[in-house]
Design an enzyme around this catalytic site. Structure first.
Site, PDB file in Angstrom:
ATOM      1  N   ASP A   1      50.751  58.876  46.307  1.00  0.00           N
ATOM      2  CA  ASP A   1      50.999  60.258  46.699  1.00  0.00           C
ATOM      3  C   ASP A   1      49.714  61.009  47.034  1.00  0.00           C
ATOM      4  OD1 ASP A   1      52.091  62.827  46.931  1.00  0.00           O
ATOM      5  OD2 ASP A   1      51.981  63.161  44.771  1.00  0.00           O
TER       6      ASP A   1
ATOM      7  N   ASP B   1      51.156  64.738  53.480  1.00  0.00           N
ATOM      8  CA  ASP B   1      51.622  64.386  52.143  1.00  0.00           C
ATOM      9  C   ASP B   1      52.559  63.186  52.166  1.00  0.00           C
ATOM     10  OD1 ASP B   1      52.554  64.365  49.547  1.00  0.00           O
ATOM     11  OD2 ASP B   1      52.792  66.527  49.421  1.00  0.00           O
TER      12      ASP B   1
END
Length: 380
Positions: free
Chosen positions: A89, A270
């Site tokens: 992430d 992201d």
């Protein structure tokens, strides 16, 4: 994932390591398709293209496709190693997995770290908490050996969740944050920084190839770039400031007309977010422009109309990144078509968009910590 992070407390020489990421679907489909998947993997060996650095170390995992919403990969923690599925992430900085201290229902549905079974484990008294858009966790900082493929970080600080909420239906066990250390909620040094500081990777970069359904597996690359995963040249975009994977975006347009980000805005790149997210009023306008209507929690369109819908263009650093309707319209478990545009759950002071996996499936992404920039190129 900034999914969104809202609040918290508190030497391989010239080496490229690739970790294939797992894309996950519904659990019922996983169970029913397990034997078919095993047979397919035996018959179709995963073949790698040539990599950038001679003598690079590669780690490969077969893929599962579950629901087209998450990209996950294996790591191990402890001695002997215990395996976990984590989301790699870029929206957060902390590594955490469930602990055997945790009695929350979410923890009982995932693999938990058995600290008594690891000879290299030690616990601190530092606690922390993180709130994501999809759930919350409270944990404690521990140290142990963490492996990402052939990359090994000894005495790596990481989080062990003591309570979790909202992760009951999530197929991954934990999160491996790849953002800058300054936004770590645990205060622990992120694993990428520790590997970088110890010289375990040749270059301070990592990159993502997020595969489409028909193509070979997704990978995250550490220490270099495999040029076979993208077309043309990488276009580099400087970060607004070092410390977060956020860049300036010029505008968002449709049919050459600006529909959002009209005076420039911020874009978070992201890998922990599945969709494309933005301010509610602007997202609502996009739904209206593409004829999407709200049913339940999603905005749906007629599947027969998808080919007639216009592309949406994100202009970043003067370069147009086109996202066609076939990319921003997804299908749910019933085969119904819905828009991947979603409103953000917080309202920052400046207009901010989150470019998640819908965008990153189209564009190979390189995160360059050495030069505080992101590279984008059309994915193969």
């Amino acid at each position: 994932m900034k999914w969104l992070v809202l609040l918290g407390l508190v030497a391989f020489s010239e080496c490229v390591v690739k970790i294939p990421l797992r894309r996950v679907k519904t659990m019922t489909k996983t169970l029913s398709g397990k034997n078919m998947l095993n047979n397919f993997l035996k018959e179709h060996a995963y073949r790698l293209s040539q990599i950038s650095f001679h003598g690079s170390n590669l780690t490969i995992h077969p893929l599962r496709n579950i629901r087209d919403l998450f990209y996950m990969g294996n790591i191990t923690i402890g001695t002997p190693p215990q395996e976990f599925l984590v989301v790699f992430d870029t929206g957060s900085s902390d590594l955490w997995v469930p602990s055997d201290f945790c009695t929350s229902p979410a923890c009982s549905k995932h693999f938990r770290f058995r600290h008594l079974q690891s000879s290299t484990f030690w616990l601190t008294n530092k606690t922390f908490s993180i709130e994501y858009g999809s759930g919350t966790m409270e944990g404690i900082v521990a140290h142990d050996t963490v492996r990402i493929g052939d990359l090994v970080s000894t005495d790596q600080p990481f989080g062990l969740s003591m309570t979790e909420s909202g992760f009951e239906g999530i197929p991954f066990d934990g999160v491996l944050g790849l953002n800058y250390p300054n936004i770590s909620f645990s205060g622990a040094i992120p694993i990428f920084d520790k590997l970088k500081n110890e010289g375990a990777i040749s270059e301070p970069v990592f990159a993502f190839y997020l595969s489409k359904d028909e193509q070979e597996g997704s990978v995250v690359m550490f220490g270099g770039v495999d040029h076979r995963y993208y077309k043309g040249e990488l276009k580099w975009v400087p970060l607004i400031e070092a410390g977060d994977w956020i860049v300036h975006m010029d505008c968002i347009s449709m049919r050459r007309k600006v529909i959002a980000c009209s005076g420039g805005c911020e874009a978070v790149v992201d890998t922990g977010v599945s969709m494309i997210k933005g301010p509610k009023t602007l997202v609502d306008n996009i739904q209206k422009l593409i004829g999407a209507t709200l049913r339940g929690f999603k905005h749906y369109v007629s599947c027969s109309a998808v080919d007639t819908l216009p592309s949406i263009t994100f202009t970043i650093n003067g370069i147009n990144y086109r996202v066609p309707a076939r990319a921003y319209i997804l299908k749910d478990s019933r085969g119904c078509c819905y828009s991947s545009f979603q409103e953000t759950t917080v309202s920052p002071s400046t207009e901010t968009w989150i470019l998640g996996d819908v965008f990153l499936r189209l564009y190979f992404s390189v995160f360059d910590r050495g030069n505080d920039r992101i590279g984008l190129a059309r994915a193969v």
